[in-house]
Motif scaffolding. Structure first.
Motif, mmCIF file in Angstrom:
data_model
loop_
_atom_site.group_PDB
_atom_site.id
_atom_site.type_symbol
_atom_site.label_atom_id
_atom_site.label_comp_id
_atom_site.label_asym_id
_atom_site.label_seq_id
_atom_site.Cartn_x
_atom_site.Cartn_y
_atom_site.Cartn_z
ATOM 1 N N ALA A 161 36.583 37.769 -10.910
ATOM 2 C CA ALA A 161 36.048 38.017 -12.065
ATOM 3 C C ALA A 161 35.898 37.001 -12.981
ATOM 4 O O ALA A 161 35.279 36.724 -13.900
ATOM 5 N N ILE A 162 37.202 36.197 -13.062
ATOM 6 C CA ILE A 162 37.423 35.042 -14.117
ATOM 7 C C ILE A 162 36.094 33.980 -13.427
ATOM 8 O O ILE A 162 35.782 33.291 -14.462
ATOM 9 N N ALA A 163 35.483 33.853 -12.279
ATOM 10 C CA ALA A 163 34.687 32.844 -11.862
ATOM 11 C C ALA A 163 33.230 33.425 -12.167
ATOM 12 O O ALA A 163 32.450 32.755 -12.520
ATOM 13 N N THR A 164 33.180 34.730 -12.200
ATOM 14 C CA THR A 164 32.098 35.284 -12.221
ATOM 15 C C THR A 164 31.532 35.282 -13.898
ATOM 16 O O THR A 164 30.143 35.073 -14.143
ATOM 17 N N ILE A 165 32.370 35.562 -14.727
ATOM 18 C CA ILE A 165 32.074 35.418 -16.279
ATOM 19 C C ILE A 165 31.387 34.176 -16.614
ATOM 20 O O ILE A 165 30.257 34.124 -17.299
ATOM 21 N N PRO A 166 31.790 33.050 -16.450
ATOM 22 C CA PRO A 166 31.096 31.686 -17.092
ATOM 23 C C PRO A 166 29.784 31.604 -16.220
ATOM 24 O O PRO A 166 29.015 31.012 -16.698
ATOM 25 N N VAL A 167 29.814 32.029 -14.828
ATOM 26 C CA VAL A 167 28.483 31.786 -14.137
ATOM 27 C C VAL A 167 27.289 32.571 -14.727
ATOM 28 O O VAL A 167 26.300 32.333 -14.799
ATOM 29 N N GLY A 168 27.833 34.023 -15.092
ATOM 30 C CA GLY A 168 26.942 34.993 -15.745
ATOM 31 C C GLY A 168 26.419 34.273 -17.040
ATOM 32 O O GLY A 168 25.105 34.440 -17.390
ATOM 33 N N PHE A 169 27.113 33.735 -17.958
ATOM 34 C CA PHE A 169 27.009 33.223 -19.207
ATOM 35 C C PHE A 169 25.858 31.770 -18.996
ATOM 36 O O PHE A 169 24.884 31.783 -19.775
ATOM 37 N N ARG A 170 26.430 31.177 -17.869
ATOM 38 C CA ARG A 170 25.226 29.815 -17.552
ATOM 39 C C ARG A 170 23.930 30.445 -17.144
ATOM 40 O O ARG A 170 23.137 29.918 -17.454
#
Length: 367
Positions: A161-170
């Motif tokens: 979950a923590i890794a997916t959030i910045p990837v989604g914003f990126r």
């Protein structure tokens, strides 16, 4: 000419394609040129560091380690970082950076290759983010492999979950940037999205590194209780983990205080460089002989095995050339040692040549 005239603040008149006149202040032109120079210096330094570390990683990594997932992810991250930095530098040599095109907003003379280069840079940045987050998730799972299954699953869920959030914003920022690039429009409308992406990236890096160094710090403390005080691979990775946690967070906060072109890109580059650098440093420390007086060095051990099982090993075990083909494992004493040295050791169980097991206490009584 008036005595109070300042030539450095005068206006310069340009003619547009339609024949209209517009004025540009000389100070704005100077700031525009200085911005391009400063940001190219920043990108150039990051590019050189990434290329050098990629070459060092290939030269110093042993062949049997080059098939590991961590090595592949580290190499991909460095290559993606090199790719996006090259594209960023090429942008400042493209027709996008012409003074007239920028101030007039006329990009009709910009070729299609310049647009493709800018779009490719955003794609490389997204792939770089995915590689870094995947590597952090993998390394945290490896370090915490001795947890119970329930806790490992909870940690994996939180990590994803923590890794997916910045990837989604990126990815969202990549799409918005590509739309603005193809329309040759300024990216001021994406400032909020860029800030959110930077905050989530910094948070994820700090989260993973906090877990990473907390686990290694606990393991180092346990090793010290067992009497292992040498500077080993675990302390190396602990130090590099602290660096990966502190420096990117500091730079991420600093960009809201100081106006430095592309300061946020340094956060990703430092993380990209620190991950393989810690593995290289730990590997070199692991390969160093324990005895520097000329005796044979101990066999090389896998880094992750060292992290997982070294808490239960005693580094006081000595290597002997007479038993190099068929080593003995000793917890406290060895029959090949002199009697005086055996007497000074603690009681325990000794295993010799993987054949016989005898009690040190009993042997001492017999002798």
């Amino acid at each position: 000419m008036a005595s109070d005239f300042d030539p450095y603040t005068q206006n310069v008149t340009f003619h547009s394609v339609a024949g209209n006149l517009f004025e540009v202040n000389v100070q704005d032109i100077d700031m525009y040129m200085q911005y391009g120079i400063r940001i190219c210096i920043n990108y150039g330094a990051q590019l050189g560091a990434s290329i050098i570390l990629f070459v060092i990683l290939l030269l110093l990594t042993r062949p049997e380690k080059r098939r590991s997932c961590v090595f592949i992810l580290n190499c991909c991250a460095l290559l993606f970082n090199v790719g996006q930095l090259v594209c960023q530098v090429l942008y400042f040599t493209s027709p996008f950076m012409r003074v007239y095109s920028y101030f007039a907003g006329d990009f009709s003379q910009v070729p299609l290759s310049a647009y493709i280069n800018s779009v490719t840079a955003t794609v490389f940045t997204t792939l770089l983010m995915i590689s870094i987050e995947t590597s952090l998730v993998l390394q945290v799972q490896v370090v915490c492999a001795n947890f119970r299954r329930r806790y490992r699953h909870i940690l994996l869920t939180i990590s994803l979950a923590i890794a997916t959030i910045p990837v989604g914003f990126r990815m969202a920022l990549m799409v918005e940037n590509d739309i603005l690039i193809m329309g040759a429009q300024p990216s001021l409308s994406t400032m909020a999205l860029q800030s959110n992406e930077n905050i989530t990236v910094t948070t994820s890096i700090c989260f993973f590194c906090a877990i990473f160094i907390a686990k290694l710090g606990y393991a180092i403390r346990q090793r010290r209780k067992l009497g292992v005080r040498d500077f080993g691979p675990m302390k190396v990775i602990f130090i590099m983990g602290c660096q990966t946690l502190v420096i990117p967070a500091f730079l991420s906060i600093l960009q809201y205080i100081l106006v430095v072109p592309a300061l946020s890109s340094n956060v990703i580059t430092i993380v990209t460089i620190s991950l393989p650098l810690s593995s290289i440093w730990a590997g070199v420390t692991l390969d160093n002989p324990h005895d520097r007086s000329g005796s044979a060095s101990s066999p090389r051990r896998n880094l992750w095995n060292m992290l997982s099982f070294s808490n239960f090993l005693d580094t006081r075990q000595t290597s002997s050339t007479t038993h190099s083909m068929k080593p003995a494992v000793s917890c406290y004493a060895d029959r090949t040692q002199p009697k005086l040295e055996r007497d000074n050791n603690a009681y325990g169980i000794s295993v010799e040549h993987d054949i016989s097991v005898h009690s040190v206490r009993q042997e001492k009584d017999i002798v």
